[in-house]
Structures are given as C-alpha cells and as structure tokens.
Design a protein around this motif. Structure first.
Motif, PDB file in Angstrom:
ATOM      1  N   GLN A   1      39.581  -4.136  51.016  1.00  0.00           N
ATOM      2  CA  GLN A   1      39.390  -3.996  52.464  1.00  0.00           C
ATOM      3  C   GLN A   1      39.433  -5.357  53.161  1.00  0.00           C
ATOM      4  OE1 GLN A   1      39.679  -1.209  54.142  1.00  0.00           O
ATOM      5  NE2 GLN A   1      39.884  -0.047  52.242  1.00  0.00           N
TER       6      GLN A   1
ATOM      7  N   GLU B   1      41.968  -6.290  56.043  1.00  0.00           N
ATOM      8  CA  GLU B   1      41.405  -6.729  57.323  1.00  0.00           C
ATOM      9  C   GLU B   1      42.020  -8.069  57.738  1.00  0.00           C
ATOM     10  OE1 GLU B   1      37.184  -6.130  57.551  1.00  0.00           O
ATOM     11  OE2 GLU B   1      37.000  -7.518  59.254  1.00  0.00           O
TER      12      GLU B   1
ATOM     13  N   SER C   1      40.717  -1.826  58.177  1.00  0.00           N
ATOM     14  CA  SER C   1      41.797  -0.928  57.765  1.00  0.00           C
ATOM     15  C   SER C   1      41.382   0.526  57.933  1.00  0.00           C
ATOM     16  CB  SER C   1      42.137  -1.202  56.306  1.00  0.00           C
ATOM     17  OG  SER C   1      42.841  -0.127  55.750  1.00  0.00           O
TER      18      SER C   1
ATOM     19  N   SER D   1      42.534   3.898  52.687  1.00  0.00           N
ATOM     20  CA  SER D   1      42.031   3.380  51.418  1.00  0.00           C
ATOM     21  C   SER D   1      43.176   3.361  50.417  1.00  0.00           C
ATOM     22  CB  SER D   1      40.911   4.271  50.885  1.00  0.00           C
ATOM     23  OG  SER D   1      39.813   4.187  51.742  1.00  0.00           O
TER      24      SER D   1
END
Lengths: 283, 283
Positions: B17, B21, B28, B31
C-alpha cells in the motif's frame, strides 16, 4: 556449511549460463557480475500464445497498470492510455481485425495500448493555447515511446508472476475498425495489443534466440553488424526452428520477406495516411 | 508460528500500500492479488540524475544488453542497436547536444538507443529485394517500439540491481550532431539516451506520482479522462513539488507549456524533415 554455500553458488552460475545460452543459442562469452530473480525472469521471457481458460484474480489488471504507470514518461506527459477488453465478442471482433490471432480469444484479458494526445490537447486548451506542439511527429513519437515503456513494464510484471503475454502488432492492420470498436476519439490510436493470461502448461514454448551482442551493441561509435555474425545467427535460428518442428527458414530470409514491399506490411503501409485522418498531422 | 506468519503478511500488505500510495500520491483503492520483488522494484522506480563516480563492474553492460534483447520484438526483426558511450569527452559533447543534462557526464555509462533499419536493408538486399517495406512509417514505428521495449527491460534490470538510470529524450534535439558524433550511417537514428550508474545516496529522489488509473485505464471502450481527475492530480503534483522544494506548478500548466508550439519542442519540430534526410522516407 561451507560446502553447501559453494554448491549453491555453482548452481546459480550454471543457471545464469543456461539462461544466456538459451537467449543466444550459443554459449555466453561473458560472466554476469550480478543476478537476481528479476533478471532471471527478464532473460527467461517468451511470448505466450496458448492460455488456460482461467480468469485473472481481481486486482491483477490494476496491478499491471500500476507497473505500467511506474515506467518513465517523457516530461511527465504520460501520452498513452490503455483499454482493457474482456468481453468475448469484442475480443473476437478485434482478433478478426488483426490477421486472426486466435490467442486474443483464448486470453482472459486483451490490453489495447493507445497513443493518446487527446488528453494533452484538452489540457493545453484549458490553459489557453492550442497545443500546436502536438501536431509534430515528435509528439506522436513521445506517445509511442511512452506507451511502449509502460507496456513493457506490464510484461515484466506478468512474467515475474508466472503469467504470460504476447504483443499484437496486428492491431495496426485495420486501425479504423479498431478505432470504431473501441470508440476511440481523434488524436488516439491503438499502437499495439497485448494478450494476458495463464500459460497453458501443456504447450511448451522455448526462449527464442536473439542476434549476437556483437550485432547490436557498439562501443563509442556505430560500427554495424558483421555479415558473418548474421550468418551464424541464421544457423542458430535454423537449429532452433528444427528443434521446434517449425519450417527451417532461418532469420535473414524471413526478414527479407517481411520487409520486401508494401504488401508485406499487412495493411500497415496505409498507416501514415490513416494517422493523418485520425488527427495526427505528423508535421 | 501462526502469529509470526500473520505479522509478516501484514507488513507485506503495508509495503504494497505504501508503494501504491507513493506512485499515485493518494491511498490506493485496490488490493494487489500478487506481489514479488520484481513488482516491488518496478513500482518503486524513479529517474536518477545524480551518480557516484564509480565504474560499473565488468559484464554489467553485457548483462543489461542481454536483458534488453530478451524483450519482445516485432516479427523477430530486432530493429534497434545501442551505442555504449563511456569516453568522458564524447559524453561531454553528447551532453552539450541534449540541452545540458549534466548527469550524462556524471554517469559512468551512457547508452544511446538507435532505431536501426540499415541491418534489415542489408539483409533484404542479400536476398535479392530492396526492402521497400522499410520506407514506410510502419517500419520506423517498429524500430521505435522495439528500441523502447528493449531499453525498458534494461531499466527494469538496472532498478532491480539498485543501480539507477534516466532517459534522455534530448538526444533528439540535435540529431545531426549526435549522428556525426556516433558515426551513424543512413537509416539509423538515436531515439533516446539512457544514463546508467550508481545512485548518489546523498541525493534523495522520491517516486513521482502518476495520473490516477481512472484517467488512463478504460474498460471495453475508450471513455476519456475526467476533468475532475486531472484537477485532483494537479493538486497531488503541487503537494509533491512543495515537498520536493520545486516550483509549485502542478501538472496541467507544465503540460500546456510543454506542448504549446513548435518552439517548445527544443528543436524536435524539425525531426520529420531530418529523418527524411537520414534515409527514413516515413511513407
């Protein structure tokens, strides 16, 4: 402990030499000073044309696009877009426009990469100019390069995950049909496609040998490819084709046929005219 | 045992993440279903413009070229070559032709990537045809795409090794001077440069945010970038520039300036004429 570490090192060196030997069809004449899983995956690349009928996990597309967007882009322009096609009917129509690449149908995902100057034109106008720089061949070239760098990052990610891909240059055979199918506005054009999916493990695809480094890598100044190197590569390709049960044509005669005349370009000899109709003046 | 594996999973998800980011300058909204060191390295890319005065180990150049040659190539044509420049005087002259990129001098290796149709022309003639297909824009495009896919594989390898690189589009500013310096024959042209070296650890370079995925990724058909997404990205870039102590210009106004007119192209508005002089009719 010592013995184990020695044996691991030997195996790594052996793997490296095997990868290089597969890539060039002959024993390598240099020793790589570095190696890692990324390099291993890059060297081991092959185009995949047989896919399992298995969908990609949710988030795969977004991850591939994140990898693509992480590629460098000229002056931050990001002069590309991508259309992700998963609808079977649309894939079938697109396949019919590319000279019949059946794996477009078989692949769960077909990415159509676009040169996209329409976004930049809108941004220029928003700031009170016409974006005249976009009318030059240079800007078309930036779109092409940006799209290619992005797509190749996606391919590197795909290979690293054990997925497979294959570029489809045939997307340029019938640009008008592709544009209609994807509802492309002026100043965008499909520059290449990319099939993505799980490789069918029952179809063995070997690494295809490339030209010897002496034919493509020059030091300080350009010195050109030696005829004997191209001839040696012809023999390497013939041996590869024999091993693959393919017609033993070698490389040079296949190149000669591929570039012989306008007809050999499968419709793409019309490309510069079509691009002008699409709003790329290529000044 | 269970607890430890749970904690490792959490850290991986956090790293993922954070990478996303940094790439988008915002949290974000997806996933990733997969992750590995290659993807981590691709997502973490940044262009490096400050290098240590430290030579690359022997074999590095050849390994990077092997990675480059492992990239896909249209119909196996391999329509590119690369000149490796290490001589300081030659690097200085090339730097002066590109609008003064000082890091060309600082980098131990400067790769100049060429569109190369001269090898294919020779091969066609050897087989008794003139290679007329090479005279079309399509063949120039194949050379451009082949060179870009190859170079980006080298960049992926460079990043994975902790080395750094930066593309130099300015190599197209003065093509005649570059051609003379590298002794390029007709039907070859320098399409971009790439500096390569060890990043100076004292110069922190952050990951540069890209357009939101909604602006570049479309599903089934093209739908265009929403004005509010571009405006949000403008804010993200302004925040990034503030953090980097750079002029807070955002993205859209910098794009508008970059594409405003022929003068904004730093000499490259002449490119299509020069290419014709270089033996690319671009039919």
């Amino acid at each position: 402990m010592k013995r184990r570490s020695f044996s691991v090192t030997l195996n790594e060196a052996e793997t490296q030499q095997l990868r290089l030997e597969a890539r060039y069809g002959t024993a390598s004449d240099f020793s790589p000073p570095f190696w890692n899983s990324t390099i291993d995956s890059l060297l081991n690349h092959r185009s995949i044309r047989s896919y399992l009928p298995k969908p990609l996990p949710q988030g795969t597309l977004e991850l591939l696009v994140a990898a693509a967007q992480s590629a460098p882009t000229s002056s931050g322009l990001q002069a590309w877009s991508v259309v992700a096609v998963q609808d079977p009917q649309r894939k079938a129509r697109l396949a019919s426009y590319t000279g019949g690449n059946a794996h477009i149908l078989a692949a769960p995902l077909f990415l159509v990469w676009l040169i996209d100057l329409t976004r930049l034109r809108a941004v220029a106008r928003q700031h009170g100019n016409e974006g005249e720089g976009l009318d030059y061949l240079e800007s078309f070239l930036i779109g092409t390069i940006d799209a290619a760098l992005a797509a190749q990052n996606a391919v590197a990610a795909i290979d690293s995950l054990g997925l497979g891909s294959c570029y489809i240059g045939g997307i340029r055979n019938q640009p008008q049909n592709v544009a209609r199918e994807l509802q492309l506005p002026p100043e965008t054009v499909a520059v290449f496609g990319l099939t993505v999916g799980y490789p069918d493990p029952n179809v063995i695809t070997d690494v295809k040998p490339r030209l010897p480094q002496s034919s493509v890598l020059f030091h300080e100044t350009f010195s050109g490819s030696a005829a004997e190197d191209l001839s040696a590569y012809d023999d390497i390709m013939k041996a590869f084709q024999t091993k693959q049960s393919l017609p033993k044509v070698g490389w040079t005669s296949s190149v000669a046929k591929r570039v012989e005349n306008a007809d050999a370009l499968s419709g793409r000899a019309q490309l510069s005219g079509i691009l002008r109709e699409f709003g790329f003046p290529l000044k």
